[in-house]
Design an enzyme around this catalytic site. Structure first.
Site, mmCIF file in Angstrom:
data_model
loop_
_atom_site.group_PDB
_atom_site.id
_atom_site.type_symbol
_atom_site.label_atom_id
_atom_site.label_comp_id
_atom_site.label_asym_id
_atom_site.label_seq_id
_atom_site.Cartn_x
_atom_site.Cartn_y
_atom_site.Cartn_z
ATOM 1 N N ASP A 59 -26.436 -31.190 10.494
ATOM 2 C CA ASP A 59 -25.395 -31.399 10.636
ATOM 3 C C ASP A 59 -24.878 -30.651 9.209
ATOM 4 O O ASP A 59 -25.692 -30.950 7.909
ATOM 5 C CB ASP A 59 -25.295 -33.614 10.384
ATOM 6 C CG ASP A 59 -26.150 -33.441 11.791
ATOM 7 O OD1 ASP A 59 -25.039 -33.511 13.014
ATOM 8 O OD2 ASP A 59 -26.961 -34.003 11.963
ATOM 9 N N ASP A 62 -25.150 -37.872 21.138
ATOM 10 C CA ASP A 62 -25.719 -37.031 18.797
ATOM 11 C C ASP A 62 -25.085 -39.041 19.315
ATOM 12 O O ASP A 62 -23.729 -38.982 18.176
ATOM 13 C CB ASP A 62 -24.322 -36.125 18.396
ATOM 14 C CG ASP A 62 -24.573 -35.568 17.060
ATOM 15 O OD1 ASP A 62 -25.922 -36.759 17.027
ATOM 16 O OD2 ASP A 62 -24.176 -35.181 16.168
#
Ligand code: DX5
Ligand code: ZN
Length: 223
Positions: A37, A178
């Site tokens: 991320d 996600d």
């Protein structure tokens, strides 16, 4: 052709103190990707993982990277990353003034390019780019933080994404989910056609027993 189900381990959820052992274990258990991320504090209200840190990780693992880029105007960031052929790169529709151009820029790295869709992003945008992309990253939470609960409309949204994929005859596409992907949510999402599951604090990193958590998560994908 339907793709097999794969797991992407969310590195922002891994204990940095034990990172070396965690990566060895993820490799041993044949986890498919490391989910990275990247956040700029503007597109999402959080910061994380920096380009030097990510490059350093490359020296310690051969696992492919699944970059989830959450920054404003991502084109500048792309060139800072060491993107390789087997990597996935997802960018958010809202993050670029010209998302089509951004997707094409990413494609020049010969990786798989994916569009990331927030809980409130209209799905007509997916229809516009579906023939330019290798995958979709459907966010089940508003991105930026680990440990959130799924936004209530997202299960329905995953169902809609599955229908769009079939309507456009793109069943070869990567359909990643996600945020708050617990064993139970993964089982449901698999039925809608999801085939890549980001495993964070809701599954692999819910406790220190990584091996047991991998086993449980994998079993839920096989049910
Ligand atoms: C959400 C992040 C995810 C998240 C997944 O912004 O992109 O990678 O950390 O993990 P959990 O299970 O904590 O939602
Ligand atoms: Zn992510």
């Amino acid at each position: 052709m339907k793709l097999e189900n794969k797991i992407s381990a969310s590195l922002m959820c891994a204990d940095p103190f034990n990172l070396g052992d965690i990566i060895v274990s993820l490799e041993k258990h044949k986890i498919d990707y490391l989910h990275i991320d990247i956040m700029d504090g503007k597109f999402v209200p959080n910061l994380g993982l920096g380009s030097d840190y990510i490059k350093a990780l490359r020296r310690h693992t051969s696992l492919p990277f699944d970059y989830h880029i959450m920054v404003k105007e991502p084109d500048d960031i792309i060139n800072l990353l060491d993107i390789r052929q087997n990597d996935l790169v997802s960018v958010h529709y809202e993050s670029s003034f010209q998302i089509q151009r951004t997707l094409e820029n990413i494609k020049k790295h010969n990786c798989k390019v994916m569009i990331a869709i927030n809980p409130a992003t209209p799905l007509c945008t997916l229809e516009e780019v579906i023939y330019y992309i290798d995958g979709i990253n459907l966010l089940m939470v508003n991105p930026g933080f680990a440990g959130q609960n799924m936004v209530h409309n997202c299960m329905r949204k995953a169902d809609k994404v599955g229908r769009i994929i079939r309507k456009f005859n793109r069943t070869d596409i990567i359909f990643e989910v996600d945020g708050n992907i617990s064993c139970e949510n993964a089982r449901k999402l698999k039925k809608y056609g999801a085939n890549l599951f980001v495993a964070g604090t809701s599954s692999l990193f819910s406790s220190k027993n990584l091996t047991e958590n991998i086993f449980k998560f994998r079993s839920s994908l096989q049910e």
